[in-house]
Every structure is written in structure tokens, then in C-alpha cells.
Scaffold this motif. Structure first.
Motif, PDB file in Angstrom:
ATOM      1  N   HIS A   1      -7.759  -9.713   1.342  1.00  0.00           N
ATOM      2  CA  HIS A   1      -7.192  -9.663   2.690  1.00  0.00           C
ATOM      3  C   HIS A   1      -8.094 -10.560   3.551  1.00  0.00           C
ATOM      4  O   HIS A   1      -9.250 -10.197   3.816  1.00  0.00           O
ATOM      5  CB  HIS A   1      -7.254  -8.250   3.260  1.00  0.00           C
TER       6      HIS A   1
ATOM      7  N   HIS B   1       0.893  -1.166   0.000  1.00  0.00           N
ATOM      8  CA  HIS B   1       0.000   0.000   0.000  1.00  0.00           C
ATOM      9  C   HIS B   1       0.932   1.216   0.000  1.00  0.00           C
ATOM     10  O   HIS B   1       0.901   2.032   0.914  1.00  0.00           O
ATOM     11  CB  HIS B   1      -0.864   0.033   1.264  1.00  0.00           C
TER      12      HIS B   1
ATOM     13  N   ARG C   1       1.910   7.597  10.050  1.00  0.00           N
ATOM     14  CA  ARG C   1       1.242   7.365  11.339  1.00  0.00           C
ATOM     15  C   ARG C   1       2.263   7.103  12.451  1.00  0.00           C
ATOM     16  O   ARG C   1       1.991   6.342  13.387  1.00  0.00           O
ATOM     17  CB  ARG C   1       0.228   6.204  11.212  1.00  0.00           C
TER      18      ARG C   1
ATOM     19  N   HIS D   1      -2.472 -12.460   4.224  1.00  0.00           N
ATOM     20  CA  HIS D   1      -2.408 -12.425   5.702  1.00  0.00           C
ATOM     21  C   HIS D   1      -2.565 -13.856   6.260  1.00  0.00           C
ATOM     22  O   HIS D   1      -1.587 -14.498   6.600  1.00  0.00           O
ATOM     23  CB  HIS D   1      -3.439 -11.482   6.347  1.00  0.00           C
TER      24      HIS D   1
ATOM     25  N   GLN E   1      -6.936 -12.105   8.729  1.00  0.00           N
ATOM     26  CA  GLN E   1      -5.833 -11.411   9.419  1.00  0.00           C
ATOM     27  C   GLN E   1      -6.073 -11.376  10.917  1.00  0.00           C
ATOM     28  O   GLN E   1      -5.143 -11.540  11.707  1.00  0.00           O
ATOM     29  CB  GLN E   1      -5.659  -9.979   8.881  1.00  0.00           C
TER      30      GLN E   1
ATOM     31  N   ASP F   1       3.740  -5.684   2.515  1.00  0.00           N
ATOM     32  CA  ASP F   1       2.506  -5.060   3.004  1.00  0.00           C
ATOM     33  C   ASP F   1       2.750  -3.585   3.336  1.00  0.00           C
ATOM     34  O   ASP F   1       2.048  -3.015   4.169  1.00  0.00           O
ATOM     35  CB  ASP F   1       1.944  -5.803   4.233  1.00  0.00           C
TER      36      ASP F   1
ATOM     37  N   PHE G   1     -11.007  -6.132   2.006  1.00  0.00           N
ATOM     38  CA  PHE G   1     -10.612  -6.520   3.356  1.00  0.00           C
ATOM     39  C   PHE G   1     -11.827  -7.203   3.992  1.00  0.00           C
ATOM     40  O   PHE G   1     -12.834  -6.552   4.273  1.00  0.00           O
ATOM     41  CB  PHE G   1     -10.189  -5.277   4.147  1.00  0.00           C
TER      42      PHE G   1
ATOM     43  N   TYR H   1      -5.335   0.306  19.918  1.00  0.00           N
ATOM     44  CA  TYR H   1      -5.687   0.538  18.511  1.00  0.00           C
ATOM     45  C   TYR H   1      -7.129   1.046  18.418  1.00  0.00           C
ATOM     46  O   TYR H   1      -7.417   1.983  17.670  1.00  0.00           O
ATOM     47  CB  TYR H   1      -5.532  -0.786  17.752  1.00  0.00           C
TER      48      TYR H   1
ATOM     49  N   ILE I   1      -6.813   3.772  10.072  1.00  0.00           N
ATOM     50  CA  ILE I   1      -6.919   3.859   8.604  1.00  0.00           C
ATOM     51  C   ILE I   1      -7.561   5.183   8.193  1.00  0.00           C
ATOM     52  O   ILE I   1      -7.144   5.830   7.234  1.00  0.00           O
ATOM     53  CB  ILE I   1      -7.744   2.669   8.049  1.00  0.00           C
TER      54      ILE I   1
ATOM     55  N   ASN J   1       2.656  -0.263   4.415  1.00  0.00           N
ATOM     56  CA  ASN J   1       1.510   0.626   4.663  1.00  0.00           C
ATOM     57  C   ASN J   1       1.794   1.436   5.924  1.00  0.00           C
ATOM     58  O   ASN J   1       2.636   1.042   6.741  1.00  0.00           O
ATOM     59  CB  ASN J   1       0.212  -0.205   4.786  1.00  0.00           C
ATOM     60  N   PRO J   2       1.109   2.573   6.086  1.00  0.00           N
ATOM     61  CA  PRO J   2       1.482   3.471   7.189  1.00  0.00           C
ATOM     62  C   PRO J   2       1.048   2.987   8.570  1.00  0.00           C
ATOM     63  O   PRO J   2       1.546   3.489   9.580  1.00  0.00           O
ATOM     64  CB  PRO J   2       0.736   4.763   6.834  1.00  0.00           C
ATOM     65  N   GLY J   3       0.148   2.003   8.630  1.00  0.00           N
ATOM     66  CA  GLY J   3      -0.385   1.603   9.921  1.00  0.00           C
ATOM     67  C   GLY J   3       0.284   0.378  10.509  1.00  0.00           C
ATOM     68  O   GLY J   3       0.867   0.420  11.597  1.00  0.00           O
ATOM     69  N   THR J   4       0.212  -0.744   9.786  1.00  0.00           N
ATOM     70  CA  THR J   4       0.629  -2.009  10.380  1.00  0.00           C
ATOM     71  C   THR J   4       1.939  -2.567   9.836  1.00  0.00           C
ATOM     72  O   THR J   4       2.420  -3.587  10.335  1.00  0.00           O
ATOM     73  CB  THR J   4      -0.461  -3.088  10.184  1.00  0.00           C
TER      74      THR J   4
ATOM     75  N   HIS K   1     -11.484  -1.391   1.367  1.00  0.00           N
ATOM     76  CA  HIS K   1     -10.444  -1.573   2.390  1.00  0.00           C
ATOM     77  C   HIS K   1     -11.020  -1.303   3.783  1.00  0.00           C
ATOM     78  O   HIS K   1     -10.674  -1.967   4.754  1.00  0.00           O
ATOM     79  CB  HIS K   1      -9.293  -0.592   2.089  1.00  0.00           C
TER      80      HIS K   1
ATOM     81  N   TYR L   1      -7.049   4.031   0.305  1.00  0.00           N
ATOM     82  CA  TYR L   1      -7.033   5.101   1.308  1.00  0.00           C
ATOM     83  C   TYR L   1      -7.782   6.333   0.793  1.00  0.00           C
ATOM     84  O   TYR L   1      -7.681   7.408   1.368  1.00  0.00           O
ATOM     85  CB  TYR L   1      -5.601   5.497   1.681  1.00  0.00           C
TER      86      TYR L   1
HETATM   87  N1  DI6 Z   1      -4.664  -5.013   6.813  1.00  0.00           N
HETATM   88  C1  DI6 Z   1      -3.608  -4.320   7.256  1.00  0.00           C
HETATM   89  O1  DI6 Z   1      -2.758  -4.742   7.990  1.00  0.00           O
HETATM   90  C2  DI6 Z   1      -3.647  -3.002   6.654  1.00  0.00           C
HETATM   91  N2  DI6 Z   1      -4.811  -3.073   5.854  1.00  0.00           N
HETATM   92  C3  DI6 Z   1      -5.359  -4.250   5.982  1.00  0.00           C
HETATM   93  O2  DI6 Z   1      -6.374  -4.577   5.380  1.00  0.00           O
HETATM   94  C4  DI6 Z   1      -3.720  -1.896   7.652  1.00  0.00           C
HETATM   95  C5  DI6 Z   1      -3.726  -0.606   6.958  1.00  0.00           C
HETATM   96  C6  DI6 Z   1      -3.600   0.563   7.882  1.00  0.00           C
HETATM   97  O3  DI6 Z   1      -3.647   0.438   9.130  1.00  0.00           O
HETATM   98  O4  DI6 Z   1      -3.426   1.663   7.334  1.00  0.00           O
END
Ligand code: DI6
Ligand code: FE
Length: 405
Positions: free
Chosen positions: A242, A74, A81, A265, A245, A317, A214, A94, A104, A319-322, A177, A144
Motif C-alpha cells: 500500500h 480486505h 463502520r 493506491h 495513498q 479494496d 501499509f 477522521y 482501523i 474494506n469497512p473503512g474507506t 497494516h 485487522y
Molecule cells: N488503506 C486503506 O484505504 C485501508 N487500508 C489501507 O491501508 C483502510 C482500512 C480501514 O480504514 O479499515
């Protein structure tokens, strides 16, 4: 017996880690002949004497691997973040962060506010980090934007970035997503919008190569994903998901029923998911970066994937979060230490099986005649070293479509 071959370039003097059939399948002291960006001959150097080339490179040692494939990222997003990372380490959960408008949705806000150029240039430096480590094929998802214009903007940013970098880029529409704030009370409405207006437009403008979603309690239900996949397939998009997860919803089996390229995942996948994926040729994409950052303890069922011969790919993967990952090599190491992959399985996961997860296994992911000439020379003694060194940057020469970068 030597065969007479004319070509543009020959690359020789290194051991070739071909990754044919997902194994090292090493050719010692090999040579690769390239014409018009494709491999036209590969074998032991001693057998390559009759090859006539305009350019000849003798590496004088080391190994050559296929160009690496990062099949799940992503990379395009606004903001970052790091402040939430800091908050979480101070004990804020979280869920609390999400309730304060973070998670997100905070990236959605920043992505909506960013211009197309800003999205391309912020993704560019992250892509450059991955490419410097030998990545030559890259998948990037939207997801996003979460409104029509912003999803289109993200997909356009991916296509523009693709023109700027020496890598084969696949764009995936991940409009499903998260539930957009505007559809908080009727998520089915967003699935309707994706199906009736967004995807037909994405198709008409050729902005995506696949559709993803997702499937999770905090995102979309299996029934909603099924509806989305039905529309996506009617428009001719391959799908991926996805799945599993955070909980077990049968997403792996659902994806397999739609002949998905991959389910990704999969920490909570059940044997029935694995079996269905085996039957339909769906690749398991495992993402140790997110597993690590979320301090997940449920391991994906690696032994089941092995037993059912489900090909396992690995990806950043990013991405700014995980998974704020800028190194696919670090992901390889994590797969071995956290998931007990062998180094050979790990390398297959970012070459042949990464390509398969993108529907590109016929043309990418291994060093074989007829495939694109994307490969990397590393001054290393053996392939396990790619997985072994922690962090840092290994020197390497990247050859993309037959041209040294
Ligand atoms: N699973 C994730 O780990 C990321 N998206 C998803 O479907 C998380 C994306 C985020 O936290 O920005
Ligand atoms: Fe992801």
C-alpha cells in the motif's frame, strides 16, 4: 483447417472478449473448448466443427469475458463502520474518530473478538455479492488482527472461505497494516514479531501467498517496510505494498526494488516511482472506491503509467473503512469517470492485469489456450456496457473451472 479435438464442453455463440495482451482482442461468434477445467481451444465458431464435446452450450448472442479478478480486498473483518461513515458526514474528522478509538483500530477490536466461524460467514455474504457479478479470482488480506493469534485466525478464515466459494482465492498477510495498540510506542517491535515469529509460522502452515504492508506516516516507514520485505523475501514470499495513498514517501520505488507484484493506491506517486515500477514489472493497482469515499482530490498519475507502460489493475479494496464496496462493476465505472480510464483499460484492470498483480498472469485473466476456464457470459452487445450501467445487477452466467455455477 479444422483440427480434431476431444473435450468436456464447448461454449459458443457469443463474441469473445479475450483480453489477450490487455486489449479486447475480440473474436466474433466464437467458441471455447474446455477439458479438465482448462481452455484447450478458442477461436471463431466456424472453425470449431471438428471439436467433439460431451456438452455443448450455444448462448445465442451476448459476450464472454474472462472471469473478473479482484486483486485487492480486505473482505474478512469483524463488525462494520457505518456509524463512523455517519459521523464523518456530520463533520467529525477522521482524526477525531481515530482519537476516540475508532478507525482501523475499531475494526481490529471487532475482528479480535470474532470467532473463526463468524469471520468466515460475515465475509461469505460479501464475497457472494462480488462473485454474483462475475468475479472468479479474489485476493483477500489479513491486517485487522494485529496480534499473532488474530492474524493467523484471519488467514485461516480466508483459507476456509476459499473452500466454500467457486473462486480462486489468494491470501495476503498484511500484518503491517497499522500499528497495534500494544506497540504504539515501539512499532519496530511489531515488525520484529512479524519477521521472527508470525511469518515463519504463516509459511510453515501455508496460510498466505504474499506479504503486504501499509507504507504511510500513520502506519509504517519505508525503513520498516524494507526490513519486513527483506524477511518476507528470505522466506520466499512475493511482496506488494500500500503505497502513496495519502502522501509521497517513495513507496512505489521501494516496492519495485523488491520486485513487488504490485504497488497499490498510488495517488501521490512520483515519476521516479512510476519509472522504477516500469523497470521491475510492478503492477499499479488503482482503487477508485477509496479515492471516492475519502473524497480525495489528488489523482493517481495515470498518464505517467501509460507513458511508461506500467500495467494498471483495478480492485474494489473492499474494506469497512474507506471502501465498503460490494460491486466490482461499480469500481470499473468509477475508474472511467474519476480516473479517465477507457472502458478497455478498465476491463484489462480486472482481468489480465488484476491476474498479473497476483502473479497469476500465466494462468488467469484472459481467454487463451492453456489458461483456466474461468469466464462469464453476459447478454450484452459490447464490453463497454459492463462499465456503463451504474449499479444494479447484470444477468450473467459464470463458468468456473469449466463448470457453470
Ligand atoms: N488503506 C486503506 O484505504 C485501508 N487500508 C489501507 O491501508 C483502510 C482500512 C480501514 O480504514 O479499515
Ligand atoms: Fe487496501
Amino acid at each position: 483447417m479444422a483440427i480434431e479435438i476431444r473435450c468436456d464442453s464447448v461454449w459458443a455463440g457469443a463474441d469473445l472478449v479475450t483480453m489477450r495482451d490487455g486489449h479486447y482482442n475480440l473474436i466474433e461468434d466464437g467458441a471455447i473448448a474446455v477439458r479438465q477445467g482448462k481452455i484447450v481451444w478458442i477461436g471463431p465458431r466456424a472453425e470449431s466443427i471438428a471439436i467433439q464435446a460431451d456438452e455443448y452450450t450455444d448462448f445465442g448472442g451476448g459476450i464472454i469475458t474472462p472471469g473478473l479478478v479482484d486483486c485487492h480486498t480486505h473482505l474478512v473483518f469483524g463488525g462494520d463502520r457505518s456509524h463512523e461513515f455517519e459521523q464523518r458526514l456530520k463533520g467529525v474528522s477522521y482524526a477525531e474518530i481515530a482519537a476516540q478509538g475508532g478507525g482501523i483500530i475499531s475494526t481490529v477490536r471487532a475482528t479480535r473478538a470474532a470467532s473463526l466461524d463468524q469471520l468466515v460467514s460475515s465475509a461469505r455474504w460479501r464475497a457472494d455479492r462480488l462473485l454474483a457479478e462475475g468475479v472468479t479470482t479474489l485476493e483477500i488480506k489479513s491486517g485487522y488482527g494485529l496480534d499473532e493469534d488474530s492474524e493467523i485466525k484471519m488467514l485461516q478464515a480466508i483459507r476456509l472461505l476459499a473452500q466454500q466459494i467457486p473462486a480462486d482465492v489468494r491470501a495476503t498477510c498484511l500484518a503491517a497494516h497499522a500499528i497495534p495498540p500494544e506497540f504504539k510506542h515501539h512499532p519496530d517491535g511489531w515488525i520484529d514479531t512479524i519477521c521472527t515469529t508470525l511469518l515463519p509460522k504463516v509459511k510453515a502452515e501455508n496460510l498466505a501467498d504474499a506479504v503486504d504492508a501499509f507504507c504511510e506516516h500513520l502506519a509504517f516507514s519505508p525503513a520498516q517496510v524494507e526490513r519486513l520485505f527483506t524477511c518476507a523475501q528470505a522466506l520466499g514470499f512475493p511482496v506488494k505494498l500500500h503505497a502513496e495513498q495519502l502522501s509521497s514517501l517513495g513507496g512505489g520505488a521501494l516496492a519495485a526494488r523488491f520486485n513487488a507484484l504490485s504497488a497499490d493506491h498510488l495517488e501521490y506517486a512520483a515519476e521516479s516511482d512510476v519509472q522504477a515500477m516500469a523497470e521491475h514489472g510492478t503492477v499499479a493497482v488503482l482503487l477508485p472506491g477509496a479515492f471516492y469515499l475519502l473524497r480525495e482530490t489528488q489523482l493517481p498519475p495515470i498518464d505517467l503509467f501509460r507513458r511508461y507502460n506500467v500495467p494498471m489493475a483495478l480492485a474494489s479494496d473492499a474494506n469497512p473503512g474507506t471502501s465498503p464496496a460490494l460491486s466490482l462493476r461499480l469500481i470499473l465505472n468509477m475508474a472511467c469517470t474519476l480516473f479517465r480510464f477507457t472502458p478497455e483499460e478498465a476491463l484489462a484492470g480486472v482481468t489480465l492485469y488484476g491476474a498479473k498483480a497476483l502473479g497469476l498472469a500465466q494462468s488467469h485473466g484472459s481467454l487463451e489456450t492453456g489458461k483456466v476456464a474461468n469466464f462469464v457470459h453476459w447478454p450484452l452487445a459490447r464490453p463497454a456496457e459492463l462499465v456503463y450501467w451504474l449499479g444494479g445487477q447484470l444477468p450473467c452466467d459464470v463458468i468456473y473451472r469449466g463448470e457453470k455455477q
